[in-house]
Design a protein around this motif. Structure first.
Motif, PDB file in Angstrom:
ATOM      1  N   THR A 129       0.876  -1.315   0.057  1.00  0.00           N
ATOM      2  CA  THR A 129       0.018   0.162   0.066  1.00  0.00           C
ATOM      3  C   THR A 129       0.798   1.324  -0.070  1.00  0.00           C
ATOM      4  OG1 THR A 129      -1.775  -1.152   1.293  1.00  0.00           O
ATOM      5  CG2 THR A 129      -1.865   1.062   1.257  1.00  0.00           C
ATOM      6  N   PHE A 130       1.894   1.136   0.815  1.00  0.00           N
ATOM      7  CA  PHE A 130       2.849   2.401   0.844  1.00  0.00           C
ATOM      8  C   PHE A 130       3.489   2.468  -0.568  1.00  0.00           C
ATOM      9  CE2 PHE A 130       7.193   3.818   1.181  1.00  0.00           C
ATOM     10  CZ  PHE A 130       7.061   5.232   1.888  1.00  0.00           C
ATOM     11  N   TYR A 131       3.706   1.660  -1.217  1.00  0.00           N
ATOM     12  CA  TYR A 131       4.567   1.627  -2.720  1.00  0.00           C
ATOM     13  C   TYR A 131       3.418   2.210  -3.701  1.00  0.00           C
ATOM     14  CZ  TYR A 131       6.608   0.488  -7.056  1.00  0.00           C
ATOM     15  OH  TYR A 131       7.134   0.428  -8.135  1.00  0.00           O
ATOM     16  N   ARG A 132       2.290   1.697  -3.444  1.00  0.00           N
ATOM     17  CA  ARG A 132       1.022   2.363  -4.475  1.00  0.00           C
ATOM     18  C   ARG A 132       0.993   3.737  -4.061  1.00  0.00           C
ATOM     19  NH1 ARG A 132      -2.857  -2.742  -3.768  1.00  0.00           N
ATOM     20  NH2 ARG A 132      -1.744  -4.204  -5.530  1.00  0.00           N
ATOM     21  N   GLN A 133       0.914   4.158  -2.595  1.00  0.00           N
ATOM     22  CA  GLN A 133       0.814   5.542  -2.628  1.00  0.00           C
ATOM     23  C   GLN A 133       1.925   6.421  -3.106  1.00  0.00           C
ATOM     24  OE1 GLN A 133       0.118   5.587   1.824  1.00  0.00           O
ATOM     25  NE2 GLN A 133      -2.013   4.948   1.613  1.00  0.00           N
ATOM     26  N   VAL A 134       3.174   5.998  -3.001  1.00  0.00           N
ATOM     27  CA  VAL A 134       4.265   6.707  -3.278  1.00  0.00           C
ATOM     28  C   VAL A 134       4.213   6.946  -5.040  1.00  0.00           C
ATOM     29  CG1 VAL A 134       6.740   6.779  -3.683  1.00  0.00           C
ATOM     30  CG2 VAL A 134       5.711   5.940  -1.451  1.00  0.00           C
ATOM     31  N   VAL A 135       3.818   5.881  -5.608  1.00  0.00           N
ATOM     32  CA  VAL A 135       3.787   5.790  -7.085  1.00  0.00           C
ATOM     33  C   VAL A 135       2.756   6.744  -7.546  1.00  0.00           C
ATOM     34  CG1 VAL A 135       3.287   4.514  -9.174  1.00  0.00           C
ATOM     35  CG2 VAL A 135       4.760   3.706  -7.401  1.00  0.00           C
ATOM     36  N   ALA A 136       1.531   6.680  -6.881  1.00  0.00           N
ATOM     37  CA  ALA A 136       0.596   7.835  -7.111  1.00  0.00           C
ATOM     38  C   ALA A 136       0.904   9.316  -6.845  1.00  0.00           C
ATOM     39  CB  ALA A 136      -0.804   7.441  -6.343  1.00  0.00           C
ATOM     40  N   GLU A 137       1.729   9.488  -5.810  1.00  0.00           N
ATOM     41  CA  GLU A 137       1.957  10.806  -5.604  1.00  0.00           C
ATOM     42  C   GLU A 137       3.041  11.263  -6.718  1.00  0.00           C
ATOM     43  OE1 GLU A 137       1.007  13.159  -3.510  1.00  0.00           O
ATOM     44  OE2 GLU A 137      -0.455  11.895  -2.950  1.00  0.00           O
ATOM     45  N   LEU A 138       4.195  10.376  -7.030  1.00  0.00           N
ATOM     46  CA  LEU A 138       5.057  10.566  -7.935  1.00  0.00           C
ATOM     47  C   LEU A 138       4.424  10.872  -9.309  1.00  0.00           C
ATOM     48  CD1 LEU A 138       7.979   8.431  -7.167  1.00  0.00           C
ATOM     49  CD2 LEU A 138       7.878  10.740  -6.844  1.00  0.00           C
ATOM     50  N   ARG A 139       3.379  10.475  -9.613  1.00  0.00           N
ATOM     51  CA  ARG A 139       2.558  10.821 -10.659  1.00  0.00           C
ATOM     52  C   ARG A 139       1.826  12.126 -10.930  1.00  0.00           C
ATOM     53  NH1 ARG A 139      -0.235   4.867 -11.558  1.00  0.00           N
ATOM     54  NH2 ARG A 139       1.613   3.715 -12.612  1.00  0.00           N
ATOM     55  N   LYS A 140       1.697  12.894  -9.705  1.00  0.00           N
ATOM     56  CA  LYS A 140       1.051  14.153  -9.479  1.00  0.00           C
ATOM     57  C   LYS A 140       2.290  15.098 -10.041  1.00  0.00           C
ATOM     58  CE  LYS A 140      -2.113  12.772  -6.101  1.00  0.00           C
ATOM     59  NZ  LYS A 140      -2.699  12.963  -4.651  1.00  0.00           N
ATOM     60  N   VAL A 141       3.509  14.741  -9.654  1.00  0.00           N
ATOM     61  CA  VAL A 141       4.881  15.647  -9.634  1.00  0.00           C
ATOM     62  C   VAL A 141       4.682  16.131 -11.090  1.00  0.00           C
ATOM     63  CG1 VAL A 141       7.180  15.944  -9.575  1.00  0.00           C
ATOM     64  CG2 VAL A 141       5.844  14.454  -7.741  1.00  0.00           C
ATOM     65  N   VAL A 142       5.031  17.672 -11.448  1.00  0.00           N
ATOM     66  CA  VAL A 142       5.259  18.007 -12.572  1.00  0.00           C
ATOM     67  C   VAL A 142       6.711  18.255 -12.761  1.00  0.00           C
ATOM     68  CG1 VAL A 142       4.832  20.361 -14.063  1.00  0.00           C
ATOM     69  CG2 VAL A 142       3.160  19.698 -12.324  1.00  0.00           C
ATOM     70  N   TRP A 143       7.241  17.421 -13.600  1.00  0.00           N
ATOM     71  CA  TRP A 143       8.728  17.094 -13.766  1.00  0.00           C
ATOM     72  C   TRP A 143       9.091  18.488 -14.926  1.00  0.00           C
ATOM     73  CZ3 TRP A 143      11.009  14.035 -10.683  1.00  0.00           C
ATOM     74  CH2 TRP A 143      10.369  13.117 -10.065  1.00  0.00           C
ATOM     75  N   PRO A 144      10.410  18.843 -14.512  1.00  0.00           N
ATOM     76  CA  PRO A 144      10.897  20.079 -15.542  1.00  0.00           C
ATOM     77  C   PRO A 144      11.301  19.382 -16.847  1.00  0.00           C
ATOM     78  CG  PRO A 144      12.650  19.536 -13.689  1.00  0.00           C
ATOM     79  CD  PRO A 144      11.134  18.694 -13.294  1.00  0.00           C
TER      80      PRO A 144
END
Length: 75
Positions: free
Chosen positions: A21-36
């Motif tokens: 669950t922790f890994y899934r939450q981390v991946v979900a948060e990283l998808r929200k990041v606006v990468w330069p």
């Protein structure tokens, strides 16, 4: 006067999440990041490099000046 304890009790302690669950939450948060973009990263690199070089010059100048001053005062 009643004393209250600030330590959490068993009923108020949040449940632990599983590693999956922790890994899934981390991946979900990283998808929200606006990468330069590549050009933004290159621009940031140049700005940081210039800033670091200016700060190095200031510190080196102060070091040289204080060193000369100390040799003049104590020589």
């Amino acid at each position: 006067m009643s004393e209250t304890s600030s330590a959490p009790t068993e009923s108020t302690r949040p449940e632990r999440t599983s590693p999956v669950t922790f890994y899934r939450q981390v991946v979900a948060e990283l998808r929200k990041v606006v990468w330069p973009t590549r050009s933004q990263v290159a621009n940031y690199f140049v700005v940081v490099l210039f800033f670091v070089l200016v700060m190095m010059a200031i510190v080196a100048g102060l070091d040289y000046g204080f060193g000369k001053l100390m040799f003049w005062v104590f020589a």
